[in-house]
Design an enzyme around this catalytic site. Structure first.
Site, short mmCIF file in Angstrom:
data_model
loop_
_atom_site.label_atom_id
_atom_site.label_comp_id
_atom_site.label_asym_id
_atom_site.label_seq_id
_atom_site.Cartn_x
_atom_site.Cartn_y
_atom_site.Cartn_z
N HIS A 133 -9.60 1.21 4.80
CA HIS A 133 -8.33 1.39 5.53
C HIS A 133 -8.59 2.34 6.70
O HIS A 133 -9.37 3.28 6.58
CB HIS A 133 -7.26 1.96 4.59
CG HIS A 133 -5.90 1.94 5.21
ND1 HIS A 133 -5.52 2.87 6.14
CD2 HIS A 133 -4.86 1.08 5.07
CE1 HIS A 133 -4.28 2.58 6.55
NE2 HIS A 133 -3.86 1.50 5.91
N GLY A 165 2.37 2.21 10.84
CA GLY A 165 3.36 3.28 10.71
C GLY A 165 4.06 3.65 12.01
O GLY A 165 4.71 4.69 12.09
N ASN A 201 0.88 -1.18 0.00
CA ASN A 201 0.00 0.00 0.00
C ASN A 201 0.91 1.22 0.00
O ASN A 201 1.48 1.57 1.03
CB ASN A 201 -0.88 -0.04 1.26
CG ASN A 201 -1.73 1.22 1.41
OD1 ASN A 201 -1.80 2.04 0.50
ND2 ASN A 201 -2.37 1.36 2.57
N TRP A 202 1.04 1.84 -1.17
CA TRP A 202 1.97 2.97 -1.28
C TRP A 202 1.39 4.25 -0.69
O TRP A 202 2.08 5.26 -0.61
CB TRP A 202 2.34 3.20 -2.76
CG TRP A 202 3.38 2.24 -3.27
CD1 TRP A 202 4.00 1.24 -2.55
CD2 TRP A 202 3.93 2.18 -4.59
NE1 TRP A 202 4.89 0.57 -3.35
CE2 TRP A 202 4.88 1.13 -4.60
CE3 TRP A 202 3.72 2.91 -5.76
CZ2 TRP A 202 5.60 0.80 -5.75
CZ3 TRP A 202 4.44 2.58 -6.90
CH2 TRP A 202 5.37 1.54 -6.90
N LYS A 203 0.10 4.22 -0.34
CA LYS A 203 -0.57 5.41 0.21
C LYS A 203 -0.31 6.61 -0.72
O LYS A 203 -0.26 6.41 -1.94
CB LYS A 203 -0.11 5.66 1.65
CG LYS A 203 -0.29 4.40 2.52
CD LYS A 203 -0.10 4.63 3.98
CE LYS A 203 -0.31 3.30 4.71
NZ LYS A 203 -0.18 3.42 6.16
N SER A 262 3.23 -2.16 10.45
CA SER A 262 4.68 -2.23 10.74
C SER A 262 5.34 -3.56 10.36
O SER A 262 6.27 -4.00 11.03
CB SER A 262 4.95 -1.88 12.21
OG SER A 262 4.60 -0.53 12.44
N GLU A 270 -5.54 -4.94 10.64
CA GLU A 270 -4.51 -3.93 10.85
C GLU A 270 -4.80 -3.18 12.14
O GLU A 270 -5.61 -2.24 12.14
CB GLU A 270 -4.49 -2.94 9.68
CG GLU A 270 -4.18 -3.56 8.35
CD GLU A 270 -3.59 -2.55 7.37
OE1 GLU A 270 -2.47 -2.76 6.90
OE2 GLU A 270 -4.25 -1.53 7.10
N GLU A 304 -7.01 4.73 7.84
CA GLU A 304 -6.76 6.16 7.57
C GLU A 304 -7.97 6.78 6.90
O GLU A 304 -8.24 7.97 7.05
CB GLU A 304 -5.49 6.31 6.72
CG GLU A 304 -4.25 6.04 7.55
CD GLU A 304 -3.03 5.56 6.77
OE1 GLU A 304 -3.02 5.65 5.53
OE2 GLU A 304 -2.08 5.09 7.43
P1 PGA Z 1 2.74 0.26 7.68
O1 PGA Z 1 1.28 0.49 7.05
O2 PGA Z 1 3.29 -1.00 7.09
O3 PGA Z 1 3.53 1.48 7.28
O4 PGA Z 1 2.55 0.15 9.15
C1 PGA Z 1 0.40 -0.57 6.83
C2 PGA Z 1 -0.90 -0.07 6.25
O5 PGA Z 1 -1.35 1.03 6.60
O6 PGA Z 1 -1.53 -0.76 5.41
#
Ligand code: PGA
Length: 238
Positions: free
Chosen positions: A93, A166, A8-10, A198, A160, A95
């Site tokens: 997600h 993150g 997931n490159w966001k 992470s 998650e 976020e």
């Molecule tokens: P991360 O993000 O690996 O940077 O913790 C995972 C995600 O949000 O899918």
């Protein structure tokens, strides 16, 4: 069941990042990863450029709208994602949930994805407060009940924990195992369950060996192809 390792490159990258696919292919040629499904989810703007690539990596989106078309300024439908060659879409997600997306929205998006032949990756996970107060399993069960469409085609679930995304913090292996076995009881046996939060080369082998962990959803450590390939290489075969 095939392991799915998803990036997931966001909101990272630029048009030149399409070349990362060839870079990945050079680091980890197709014959070395034939038993694993690899997925890269770049920002929506770069999807079409990447689906035209000949490298055998699936391309997916990070979000979609539930409607096929209409007056929804700035949105992209599941039908459009299918049209440009995407095969997966991440929905719900944390976020996006934090920015107001509800379980009902997630369910409609996942249903639209299935209807158009995309595989939705439905994300669930608890906050640190919910984990510390012992509510994590109940929170995840409720999210699953409300965000998974009833008669969906193939779906993927990504667990998650919000506090692990993150942050460099990861649940213990036994906590991951307990949550994944809980989710397994609530989902079909053929549904792939990913862990996200992470994941990095140094912990991927342990996490990917946990029962009912059928892959990973990776943010930060997927931005650099060497580290993403290291994670893919840590998948063990029976
Ligand atoms: P991360 O993000 O690996 O940077 O913790 C995972 C995600 O949000 O899918």
């Amino acid at each position: 069941m095939r392991t799915l390792i998803a990036a997931n490159w966001k909101m990272h990258g630029d048009a030149s990042w399409a070349q990362k696919l060839e870079q990945f292919d050079a680091i980890l040629p197709q014959q070395e990863r034939q038993h694993i499904d690899i997925l890269i989810c770049p920002p929506a703007l770069y999807l079409a450029g990447m689906t035209r690539n000949k490298v055998a990596v699936a391309i997916g989106a990070q979000n979609c709208h539930h409607a096929d078309s209409g007056a929804y300024t700035g949105e992209i439908s599941a039908a459009m994602l299918k049209d440009i060659g995407a095969s997966y879409v991440i929905v719900g997600h944390s976020e996006r949930r934090a920015a107001g997306e509800t379980d009902e929205d997630v369910k409609m998006k996942a249903a639209a994805a299935c209807q158009h032949g995309l595989i939705p990756i439905i994300c669930v996970g608890e906050t640190l407060e919910q984990r510390e107060s012992g509510e994590a399993e109940a929170v995840v069960a409720l999210q699953l009940a409300k965000s998974v469409p009833e008669d969906s085609a193939e779906i993927v679930i990504a667990y998650e924990p919000i506090w692990a995304i993150g942050t460099g913090k990861v649940p213990t292996i036994s906590d991951i195992e307990a949550m994944h076995s809980h989710i397994r009881e609530l989902t079909l046996k053929e549904t792939r369950l990913l862990y996200g939060g992470s994941v990095k080369p140094s912990n991927a082998k342990d996490i990917l060996s946990v029962k009912n962990v059928n892959g990973a959803l990776i943010g930060g450590a997927s931005l650099e192809m060497n580290s993403f390939a290291e994670i893919v290489k840590s998948v063990q075969y029976p």
